[in-house]
Motif scaffolding. Structure first.
Motif, mmCIF file in Angstrom:
data_model
loop_
_atom_site.group_PDB
_atom_site.id
_atom_site.type_symbol
_atom_site.label_atom_id
_atom_site.label_comp_id
_atom_site.label_asym_id
_atom_site.label_seq_id
_atom_site.Cartn_x
_atom_site.Cartn_y
_atom_site.Cartn_z
ATOM 1 N N ARG A 13 4.407 1.297 -0.559
ATOM 2 C CA ARG A 13 5.448 0.237 -0.893
ATOM 3 C C ARG A 13 5.244 -1.114 -0.260
ATOM 4 N N ALA A 14 4.391 -0.994 0.987
ATOM 5 C CA ALA A 14 3.922 -2.238 1.694
ATOM 6 C C ALA A 14 3.003 -2.813 0.806
ATOM 7 N N ARG A 15 1.886 -2.212 0.201
ATOM 8 C CA ARG A 15 0.789 -2.532 -0.547
ATOM 9 C C ARG A 15 1.311 -3.268 -1.910
ATOM 10 N N ARG A 16 2.306 -2.663 -2.514
ATOM 11 C CA ARG A 16 3.019 -3.075 -3.654
ATOM 12 C C ARG A 16 3.932 -4.623 -3.507
ATOM 13 N N ALA A 17 4.483 -4.554 -2.099
ATOM 14 C CA ALA A 17 5.121 -6.005 -1.995
ATOM 15 C C ALA A 17 4.146 -6.941 -1.562
ATOM 16 N N ALA A 18 3.056 -6.597 -0.991
ATOM 17 C CA ALA A 18 2.077 -7.720 -0.712
ATOM 18 C C ALA A 18 1.537 -8.197 -1.988
ATOM 19 N N LYS A 19 1.296 -7.152 -2.881
ATOM 20 C CA LYS A 19 0.616 -7.640 -4.429
ATOM 21 C C LYS A 19 1.880 -8.510 -4.895
ATOM 22 N N MET A 20 2.922 -8.305 -4.977
ATOM 23 C CA MET A 20 3.840 -8.999 -5.601
ATOM 24 C C MET A 20 4.028 -10.282 -5.083
ATOM 25 N N LYS A 21 4.248 -10.514 -3.477
ATOM 26 C CA LYS A 21 4.135 -11.667 -3.040
ATOM 27 C C LYS A 21 2.973 -12.570 -3.406
ATOM 28 N N ALA A 69 -0.663 9.967 -0.799
ATOM 29 C CA ALA A 69 -0.381 8.548 0.076
ATOM 30 C C ALA A 69 0.731 8.324 0.743
ATOM 31 N N ASP A 70 0.594 7.726 1.737
ATOM 32 C CA ASP A 70 1.883 7.637 2.676
ATOM 33 C C ASP A 70 3.075 6.689 1.942
ATOM 34 N N PRO A 71 4.362 6.965 1.620
ATOM 35 C CA PRO A 71 5.154 6.102 0.751
ATOM 36 C C PRO A 71 5.260 4.862 1.267
#
Length: 105
Positions: free
Chosen positions: A85-93, A79-81
């Motif tokens: 990271r963007a998906r993880r940040a959206a989930k945390m938000k 997967a594109d790093p």
């Protein structure tokens, strides 16, 4: 003779092979001489990306190794790093927003 290492890692297994090679040995020659291709059939020394201590090597056939260097063989990214990271940040938000909403009720 100089001492070098050849390293390859899978998610569940990694191997670092130490070997002695003559001075003037190239990155690609060290990979072939290490025998790592017998341990991991997916490694093709003609096509697999290689590096030395995390820095990509453009031409493994002509890059000469120095004492103590470690050749690393790189697998393709699943997967594109940046995307991960963007998906993880959206989930945390979203989690943070849910927690805040629960506190204000």
């Amino acid at each position: 003779m100089i001492q070098v290492e050849v390293a390859y890692a899978l998610p569940h297994e990694q191997k670092i092979i130490a070997l002695q090679v003559e001075e003037g040995c190239t990155v690609k020659e060290a990979v072939i001489r290490s025998g790592i291709t017998e341990l991991f059939s997916e490694i093709d020394p003609e096509t697999i990306p290689m590096g030395i201590f995390g820095k990509a090597v453009k031409d493994p056939s002509s890059t000469v190794l120095k004492e103590g260097e470690r050749v690393e063989l790189y697998r393709p990214l699943i997967a594109d790093p940046k995307e991960v990271r963007a998906r993880r940040a959206a989930k945390m938000k979203a989690q943070k927003e849910a927690e805040q909403a629960g506190k204000t009720e």
